[in-house]
Design a protein around this motif. Structure first.
Motif, PDB file in Angstrom:
ATOM      1  N   LEU A 745      38.081  43.393  54.715  1.00 51.15           N
ATOM      2  CA  LEU A 745      38.896  43.737  53.563  1.00 51.15           C
ATOM      3  C   LEU A 745      39.490  45.104  53.812  1.00 51.15           C
ATOM      4  CD1 LEU A 745      36.741  42.531  50.523  1.00 51.15           C
ATOM      5  CD2 LEU A 745      38.661  41.378  51.629  1.00 51.15           C
ATOM      6  N   LYS A 746      40.751  45.230  53.621  1.00 54.24           N
ATOM      7  CA  LYS A 746      41.494  46.430  53.971  1.00 54.24           C
ATOM      8  C   LYS A 746      41.509  47.410  52.816  1.00 54.24           C
ATOM      9  CE  LYS A 746      45.975  47.718  55.966  1.00 54.24           C
ATOM     10  NZ  LYS A 746      47.309  47.202  56.389  1.00 54.24           N
ATOM     11  N   ASN A 747      41.134  48.662  53.132  1.00 56.11           N
ATOM     12  CA  ASN A 747      41.195  49.756  52.143  1.00 56.11           C
ATOM     13  C   ASN A 747      40.558  49.333  50.810  1.00 56.11           C
ATOM     14  OD1 ASN A 747      41.757  52.260  51.132  1.00 56.11           O
ATOM     15  ND2 ASN A 747      43.937  51.862  50.752  1.00 56.11           N
ATOM     16  N   MET A 748      39.287  48.938  50.884  1.00 58.29           N
ATOM     17  CA  MET A 748      38.602  48.366  49.717  1.00 58.29           C
ATOM     18  C   MET A 748      38.138  49.459  48.752  1.00 58.29           C
ATOM     19  SD  MET A 748      35.372  45.744  49.666  1.00 58.29           S
ATOM     20  CE  MET A 748      34.053  46.951  49.524  1.00 58.29           C
ATOM     21  N   ALA A 749      38.193  49.169  47.459  1.00 52.30           N
ATOM     22  CA  ALA A 749      37.688  50.051  46.394  1.00 52.30           C
ATOM     23  C   ALA A 749      37.130  49.178  45.286  1.00 52.30           C
ATOM     24  CB  ALA A 749      38.777  50.969  45.875  1.00 52.30           C
ATOM     25  N   TYR A 750      36.092  49.696  44.676  1.00 50.90           N
ATOM     26  CA  TYR A 750      35.438  48.944  43.605  1.00 50.90           C
ATOM     27  C   TYR A 750      36.091  49.253  42.270  1.00 50.90           C
ATOM     28  CZ  TYR A 750      31.454  47.572  46.537  1.00 50.90           C
ATOM     29  OH  TYR A 750      30.660  47.017  47.501  1.00 50.90           O
ATOM     30  N   VAL A 751      36.119  48.212  41.411  1.00 49.02           N
ATOM     31  CA  VAL A 751      36.493  48.359  40.008  1.00 49.02           C
ATOM     32  C   VAL A 751      35.375  47.740  39.189  1.00 49.02           C
ATOM     33  CG1 VAL A 751      38.136  47.760  38.193  1.00 49.02           C
ATOM     34  CG2 VAL A 751      38.960  48.290  40.495  1.00 49.02           C
ATOM     35  N   LEU A 752      34.752  48.576  38.366  1.00 50.66           N
ATOM     36  CA  LEU A 752      33.630  48.109  37.534  1.00 50.66           C
ATOM     37  C   LEU A 752      34.186  47.648  36.203  1.00 50.66           C
ATOM     38  CD1 LEU A 752      30.605  47.697  37.166  1.00 50.66           C
ATOM     39  CD2 LEU A 752      30.442  50.071  36.377  1.00 50.66           C
ATOM     40  N   ASN A 753      34.017  46.380  35.932  1.00 52.47           N
ATOM     41  CA  ASN A 753      34.612  45.771  34.748  1.00 52.47           C
ATOM     42  C   ASN A 753      33.546  45.524  33.679  1.00 52.47           C
ATOM     43  OD1 ASN A 753      36.495  44.488  33.096  1.00 52.47           O
ATOM     44  ND2 ASN A 753      36.103  42.484  34.000  1.00 52.47           N
ATOM     45  N   SER A 754      34.025  45.471  32.440  1.00 59.65           N
ATOM     46  CA  SER A 754      33.204  45.064  31.290  1.00 59.65           C
ATOM     47  C   SER A 754      32.014  45.987  31.049  1.00 59.65           C
ATOM     48  CB  SER A 754      32.720  43.621  31.490  1.00 59.65           C
ATOM     49  OG  SER A 754      32.173  43.111  30.309  1.00 59.65           O
TER      50      SER A 754
END
Length: 777
Positions: A745-754
């Protein structure tokens, strides 16, 4: 790594922050703690209301040291200053024998209770008179009697049976019955207090009651002293005090009886010995009397003096006889000498015989007369011849007298010798008789001294029996505490409060311990600190869109604006000012990637950016549901499948308030999504769209379920990896970590939802997000 990534590589929390986070984890459930405290305190109130009150009474006694005589100081004396074995005394106090004596004295085989609506309470006595008619030894089993005071009679039921005995006029003595007690009312009886009340009388065997008394009595030593503290607990303070005071009296009497029993046994033994000694003394006295009579003994001293005087006198007489015999022999020898004819005989030589002395005198007179005649007449003088004849006759008479006298002396000597031997034997036997008399006298003196000694001891025992000292000193008679020891209201309330807090805490702790879902960004950082977290999105009720109004400034809208800013920060800059591609994916479905894709695209559109939203999840498309479009509307699958299809023909406007926002739906679900995505058409679409749009947001398929996203991941400028709080398992982060480390996965970043708005480990979106704006519903 970009600066944003460095900023999201959080340092480990310090101890204060860790504690704060842990506290906030549980403060989220404050209402459960309040409910638990209310329930447990209510239970504590009910428990205290309906639990029997147990009271404690205590008394103090001192064990008196009765050790007599002088003793050298020992270690026990120096350090403990007591020769009393308190452990033995404690065991005696708690013995069943003492307990049975207490039960018997207090008649504890009968117990009384007052029955309430909920609680049955023990009391020390009933409000009316009761007299037990059954002896304690006759009680073999426990029996209960239920007594109810009616307006005009007693009603008594045995062992809770349905049949009752009725005794009119409140008097059982006037009715025949088999009850082990009699009842009647005292004078001035208050009917109002007892009417319609139920009293319970229990009659128990003495062994059972004594066992409970024995078990209930607690005895302890106060420090290093000789003091013992006795305590007893029950529902009745009066009963406690009666038991302890009676126990003290029984124990004291038991000690006194022990010493008195010794005195009694001593007196009985001495009385028995008196009879034996009297008989033995009488036998000894009679023996002495018989011995003296048999041996003619008056006293040894008198007999010795008399024997010696008789022997002396006998020896003197024997000496005289021997002297006379010797003189007679001398006189005879003188007569037999040849010249005896002319010689005179010795006269008065000491012979006791008068006849011999007379003959000697006559002989000497004739000798003198003859000698005178010889001088004048010569030998032939007739007178001389006549005198010589007379001398011969006298001489013959003297010989005969001497012979006769000698025989007499010899006979007397023999008689005196026998008498002397008798006296000598009598004197000789006196030491043996004295020894025998001494032995007998010694026995008599021993018996007499023993008799006097026992008589003295008997008097001492009689005195000790009459004035026996107590075995204990009562320091403090039984005193009851006014506050019950059980239940302890203070402890119960504290325990209730602690239980009200501990039970919810324990339940929540177990739930959190067993909960493997991601809760906040700390869980993501703990598993994969190298991947930045570009946004934390608050939890929404439902999946409603947020940016239907571009100027929405709610907390959720601000969270997506922050996300869009962070996304823009991590995207690389293109030298030719082409648009940038952002993939939105997740591990599994349901983590909100479609929802985030739509809202992120709308957020970027609200700041006057041209945005294209592409539904690339060909297997499970969801974007059409948010804009109320047909699922089979022409879309991406049509473009990928048909080389003559222009992708611009699939563009639709889903939001009227966002003129810069375009959407390409997924289209009909194809049988071969992976083939379509890798045929080159999708890459061509992105390259063409980059020249017309600032941002291209692609909603892709979950990574762990299918390979669709992996096949096109190289086409993205950045990959937003969705993680949903309270939904995504923590172990799934390992999969995303592997994807990042392997470069899939290229240039991955997390998004924490809910994330819940007020529970994100101490962070509240109400702080900051609404600053200066004003919430809109």
């Amino acid at each position: 790594m970009s600066p944003l990534q460095d900023s999201y590589n959080l340092k480990p929390n310090d101890q204060g922050e860790t504690i704060k986070n842990e506290v906030y984890k549980y403060l989220k459930y404050w209402y459960w703690f309040v409910l638990g405290v209310v329930i447990t305190l209510t239970g504590a109130v009910l428990y205290l209301r309906y639990t029997p009150k147990i009271y404690n009474s205590s008394a103090k006694i001192k064990i008196l040291n009765k050790t007599k005589g002088l003793e050298l100081p020992s270690a026990a004396f120096v350090f403990n200053r007591s020769n009393i074995n308190l452990e033995n005394e404690i065991e005696v106090i708690k013995s069943r024998r003492i307990s049975e004596a207490v039960v018997d004295q207090l008649d504890l085989t009968m117990r009384f209770f007052v029955e309430g609506n909920v609680l049955t309470t023990e009391v020390s006595q009933l409000p009316f008179q009761i007299l037990k008619t059954l002896h304690n030894d006759s009680i073999t089993k426990a029996t209960s009697y239920r007594i109810e005071v009616k307006p005009s009679a007693f009603e008594i039921a045995v062992n809770n049976s349905d049949e009752s005995l009725i005794f009119p006029n409140f008097d059982t003595t006037k009715t025949n019955h088999n009850l082990p007690f009699e009842l009647n009312l005292p004078q001035n009886f208050n009917f109002k207090e007892a009417e319609d009340k139920v009293y319970i009388v229990e009659i128990l065997p003495i062994s059972a009651v004594s066992g409970s008394v024995k078990a209930g009595v607690d005895v302890s030593v106060l420090g290093n002293s000789d003091l013992l503290q006795l305590s007893f607990t029950s529902q009745s303070k009066e009963k406690n005090e009666r038991i302890l005071n009676t126990l003290i009296d029984v124990f004291n009497e038991d000690g006194i009886n022990d010493r008195q029993e010794i005195s009694r046994r001593t007196i009985d033994f001495i009385d028995e010995r008196f009879d034996l000694l009297a008989k033995e003394l009488d036998s000894i006295e009679v023996g002495i009397q018989d011995y003296k009579q048999k041996n003619d003994i008056l006293t040894l001293e008198t007999d010795a003096e008399l024997g010696l005087s008789q022997r002396t006198l006998s020896e003197q007489e024997l000496f005289e006889l021997e002297k006379q015999l010797m003189l007679s022999n001398l006189l005879g020898e003188t007569l037999r000498q040849p010249n005896a004819k002319s010689d005179l005989l010795p006269a008065n030589i000491g012979l006791s015989s008068t006849s011999i002395n007379g003959l000697v005198d006559n002989y000497n007179a004739l000798v003198l007369e003859r000698d005178n005649l010889l001088t004048s007449g010569g030998v032939n003088n007739p007178n001389v011849v006549l005198l010589n004849g007379k001398l011969e006759d006298i001489k013959s008479n003297i010989f005969a007298s001497i012979e006769s006298y000698t025989k007499q002396l010899i006979a007397s000597k023999a008689q005196l010798s026998r008498k002397n031997r008798k006296f000598a034997a009598k004197v000789y036997n006196l030491p043996a008789k004295e020894k025998i008399i001494t032995d007998i006298t010694r026995q008599r003196e021993i018996k007499q001294s023993l008799y006097l000694f026992l008589l003295q001891k008997r008097e001492e025992a009689a005195i000790n029996l009459a004035i026996t000292e107590p075995s204990i000193k009562v320091v403090e008679y039984a005193i009851s505490q006014h506050v019950p020891i059980s239940p302890n209201s203070k402890s119960i309330y504290i325990m209730g409060l602690l239980a009200g807090l501990a039970i919810p805490f324990g339940v929540i702790y177990v739930i959190l311990l067993l909960d493997t879902k991601i809760k906040g960004k700390e869980d993501i950082v703990e598993r994969n600190a190298k991947v930045p977290i570009v946004g934390e999105l608050p939890k929404l009720k439902g999946d409603q869109l947020i940016f239907s109004n571009p100027e929405d400034n709610s907390m959720q809208a601000e969270a997506f604006r922050i996300l869009s800013s962070n996304v823009d920060y991590i995207l690389p800059l293109h030298s030719n000012n082409k648009g940038r591609v952002v993939f939105c994916t997740s591990t599994i479905k349901g983590e909100g990637k479609t929802h985030v894709s739509i809202n992120l695209s709308l957020s970027l559109s609200s700041i006057n950016k041209k945005v294209l939203l592409i539904g690339a999840d060909l297997r499970n498309p969801q974007i059409h549901n948010q804009i109320n479009e047909d699922k089979h509307r022409l879309g991406l699958t049509n473009y990928l499948h048909d080389e003559n299809f222009n992708w611009k023909d699939a563009i639709i406007k889903g939001f009227k308030n966002h003129p810069n926002h375009d959407i390409i739906l997924s289209g009909s679900i194809p049988p071969n999504p992976a083939s379509l995505l890798t045929n080159g058409r999708f890459e061509q679409l992105l390259e063409e769209a980059k020249s017309e749009y600032d941002y291209i947001i692609v909603d892709t398929a979950p990574t762990i379920l299918v390979t669709d996203t992996m096949l096109i991941s190289k086409l993205a400028d950045a990959t937003m990896y969705l993680v949903r709080a309270n939904y995504t398992e923590k172990n799934l982060l390992n999969y995303s970590k592997e994807l990042n480390e392997s470069g899939k996965l290229k240039n991955m970043a997390y998004v924490l939802n809910s994330v819940e708005a007020n529970k994100s480990y101490g962070y509240g979106y109400n702080y900051g997000y609404n600053y200066g704006y004003g919430a809109k519903s």
